[in-house]
Scaffold this motif. Sequence first.
Motif, PDB file in Angstrom:
ATOM      1  N   ASP A  48      -0.876  -1.751 -13.556  1.00 68.03           N
ATOM      2  CA  ASP A  48       0.524  -1.373 -13.718  1.00 68.03           C
ATOM      3  C   ASP A  48       1.436  -2.529 -14.083  1.00 68.03           C
ATOM      4  O   ASP A  48       2.503  -2.330 -14.626  1.00 68.03           O
ATOM      5  CB  ASP A  48       1.042  -0.721 -12.432  1.00 68.03           C
ATOM      6  CG  ASP A  48       0.312   0.580 -12.134  1.00 68.03           C
ATOM      7  OD1 ASP A  48      -0.010   1.314 -13.085  1.00 68.03           O
ATOM      8  OD2 ASP A  48       0.050   0.838 -10.949  1.00 68.03           O
ATOM      9  N   ARG A  64       0.829  -1.219   0.000  1.00 61.40           N
ATOM     10  CA  ARG A  64       0.000   0.000   0.000  1.00 61.40           C
ATOM     11  C   ARG A  64       0.860   1.266   0.000  1.00 61.40           C
ATOM     12  O   ARG A  64       0.519   2.260   0.611  1.00 61.40           O
ATOM     13  CB  ARG A  64      -0.978  -0.003   1.156  1.00 61.40           C
ATOM     14  CG  ARG A  64      -2.003  -1.103   1.045  1.00 61.40           C
ATOM     15  CD  ARG A  64      -3.044  -0.977   2.099  1.00 61.40           C
ATOM     16  NE  ARG A  64      -4.029  -2.040   1.894  1.00 61.40           N
ATOM     17  CZ  ARG A  64      -4.891  -2.429   2.805  1.00 61.40           C
ATOM     18  NH1 ARG A  64      -4.908  -1.846   3.984  1.00 61.40           N
ATOM     19  NH2 ARG A  64      -5.738  -3.385   2.553  1.00 61.40           N
ATOM     20  N   ASN A  65       2.018   1.166  -0.653  1.00 61.61           N
ATOM     21  CA  ASN A  65       2.946   2.286  -0.823  1.00 61.61           C
ATOM     22  C   ASN A  65       3.569   2.772   0.481  1.00 61.61           C
ATOM     23  O   ASN A  65       4.046   3.901   0.557  1.00 61.61           O
ATOM     24  CB  ASN A  65       2.273   3.454  -1.551  1.00 61.61           C
ATOM     25  CG  ASN A  65       1.832   3.061  -2.938  1.00 61.61           C
ATOM     26  OD1 ASN A  65       2.440   2.211  -3.568  1.00 61.61           O
ATOM     27  ND2 ASN A  65       0.759   3.653  -3.408  1.00 61.61           N
ATOM     28  N   LYS A  69      -0.710  -4.365  -4.386  1.00 60.38           N
ATOM     29  CA  LYS A  69      -0.403  -2.936  -4.387  1.00 60.38           C
ATOM     30  C   LYS A  69       0.918  -2.775  -3.651  1.00 60.38           C
ATOM     31  O   LYS A  69       0.985  -2.956  -2.446  1.00 60.38           O
ATOM     32  CB  LYS A  69      -1.498  -2.128  -3.715  1.00 60.38           C
ATOM     33  CG  LYS A  69      -1.267  -0.634  -3.831  1.00 60.38           C
ATOM     34  CD  LYS A  69      -2.460   0.154  -3.334  1.00 60.38           C
ATOM     35  CE  LYS A  69      -2.236   1.625  -3.601  1.00 60.38           C
ATOM     36  NZ  LYS A  69      -3.400   2.417  -3.197  1.00 60.38           N
ATOM     37  N   ASN A  70       1.959  -2.453  -4.396  1.00 58.69           N
ATOM     38  CA  ASN A  70       3.295  -2.342  -3.830  1.00 58.69           C
ATOM     39  C   ASN A  70       4.035  -1.210  -4.525  1.00 58.69           C
ATOM     40  O   ASN A  70       3.982  -1.103  -5.753  1.00 58.69           O
ATOM     41  CB  ASN A  70       4.053  -3.649  -4.010  1.00 58.69           C
ATOM     42  CG  ASN A  70       5.289  -3.730  -3.159  1.00 58.69           C
ATOM     43  OD1 ASN A  70       5.244  -3.480  -1.968  1.00 58.69           O
ATOM     44  ND2 ASN A  70       6.395  -4.084  -3.775  1.00 58.69           N
ATOM     45  N   GLU A  71       4.725  -0.388  -3.717  1.00 60.15           N
ATOM     46  CA  GLU A  71       5.355   0.808  -4.242  1.00 60.15           C
ATOM     47  C   GLU A  71       4.260   1.581  -4.967  1.00 60.15           C
ATOM     48  O   GLU A  71       3.196   1.761  -4.426  1.00 60.15           O
ATOM     49  CB  GLU A  71       6.529   0.448  -5.158  1.00 60.15           C
ATOM     50  CG  GLU A  71       7.783   0.086  -4.406  1.00 60.15           C
ATOM     51  CD  GLU A  71       8.420   1.263  -3.686  1.00 60.15           C
ATOM     52  OE1 GLU A  71       8.973   2.170  -4.317  1.00 60.15           O
ATOM     53  OE2 GLU A  71       8.357   1.256  -2.452  1.00 60.15           O
ATOM     54  N   ASP A  72       4.471   2.010  -6.166  1.00 58.75           N
ATOM     55  CA  ASP A  72       3.421   2.736  -6.888  1.00 58.75           C
ATOM     56  C   ASP A  72       2.771   1.851  -7.947  1.00 58.75           C
ATOM     57  O   ASP A  72       2.153   2.353  -8.881  1.00 58.75           O
ATOM     58  CB  ASP A  72       3.991   4.009  -7.523  1.00 58.75           C
ATOM     59  CG  ASP A  72       4.272   5.078  -6.493  1.00 58.75           C
ATOM     60  OD1 ASP A  72       3.466   5.191  -5.546  1.00 58.75           O
ATOM     61  OD2 ASP A  72       5.290   5.775  -6.617  1.00 58.75           O
ATOM     62  N   ASN A  73       2.899   0.547  -7.819  1.00 62.17           N
ATOM     63  CA  ASN A  73       2.291  -0.391  -8.761  1.00 62.17           C
ATOM     64  C   ASN A  73       1.062  -1.023  -8.137  1.00 62.17           C
ATOM     65  O   ASN A  73       1.075  -1.402  -6.970  1.00 62.17           O
ATOM     66  CB  ASN A  73       3.276  -1.491  -9.157  1.00 62.17           C
ATOM     67  CG  ASN A  73       4.417  -0.948  -9.972  1.00 62.17           C
ATOM     68  OD1 ASN A  73       4.311   0.076 -10.625  1.00 62.17           O
ATOM     69  ND2 ASN A  73       5.536  -1.645  -9.934  1.00 62.17           N
ATOM     70  N   GLU A  74       0.017  -1.179  -8.951  1.00 63.61           N
ATOM     71  CA  GLU A  74      -1.223  -1.768  -8.455  1.00 63.61           C
ATOM     72  C   GLU A  74      -1.847  -2.628  -9.544  1.00 63.61           C
ATOM     73  O   GLU A  74      -1.873  -2.253 -10.709  1.00 63.61           O
ATOM     74  CB  GLU A  74      -2.190  -0.654  -8.041  1.00 63.61           C
ATOM     75  CG  GLU A  74      -3.443  -1.170  -7.400  1.00 63.61           C
ATOM     76  CD  GLU A  74      -4.317  -0.036  -6.868  1.00 63.61           C
ATOM     77  OE1 GLU A  74      -5.459  -0.339  -6.486  1.00 63.61           O
ATOM     78  OE2 GLU A  74      -3.867   1.122  -6.846  1.00 63.61           O
TER      79      GLU A  74
END
Length: 184
Positions: A171, A83-84, A127-132
Amino acid sequence: MLTFRKIAAGLAATAALLFAQAGHAADGIIDSASFEFGTNPKQRMARVAVQSDWDQRWFATNGRHLSGYWEGSLAWWRLDAYRNVPGQRKNLAVIGFTPVLRYQNDSKLGLYGEIGIGVNLFSKLYKNEDNELSTAFQFGDHIGVGYTTARWDFGLRFQHYSNASIKKPNDGANWIVAKAAYRF
């Protein structure tokens, strides 16, 4: 709390059981079992899989041919920025099924190249870093190279997961994956 090391140890134990049992699979449906490790800058993946060779020879020429295999897999992903939030870790389970085309020697030994496109189901939304990835259903495609001996198959793949824009955001997630498979 479940750590990535514990999950990897569990996968290794599962792989050992697969290796021990798959050789006795009914009617030889399962030809090999593998353990794979994948990485990218903010994630790690451990995966066990079983394969079933198609035993086909298409476009045979100059001692090489096109063939393939079915692959069923179970993977665990460790996200490092869920979740960023940097440092917030999350583990996801992924089950997959992939038909793979392989260009190889007629002896099935030595160097090969392969491509595969399969389907995967995630235990949670990614959802990890800015990828979802907005769906639990994802396509997984790869391109790879490797080398086989009489019993072992060692490979390196570039793996991509995406839902083909079924739903946004999409993403994608990319991996470099190392594979070691034991053939029965």
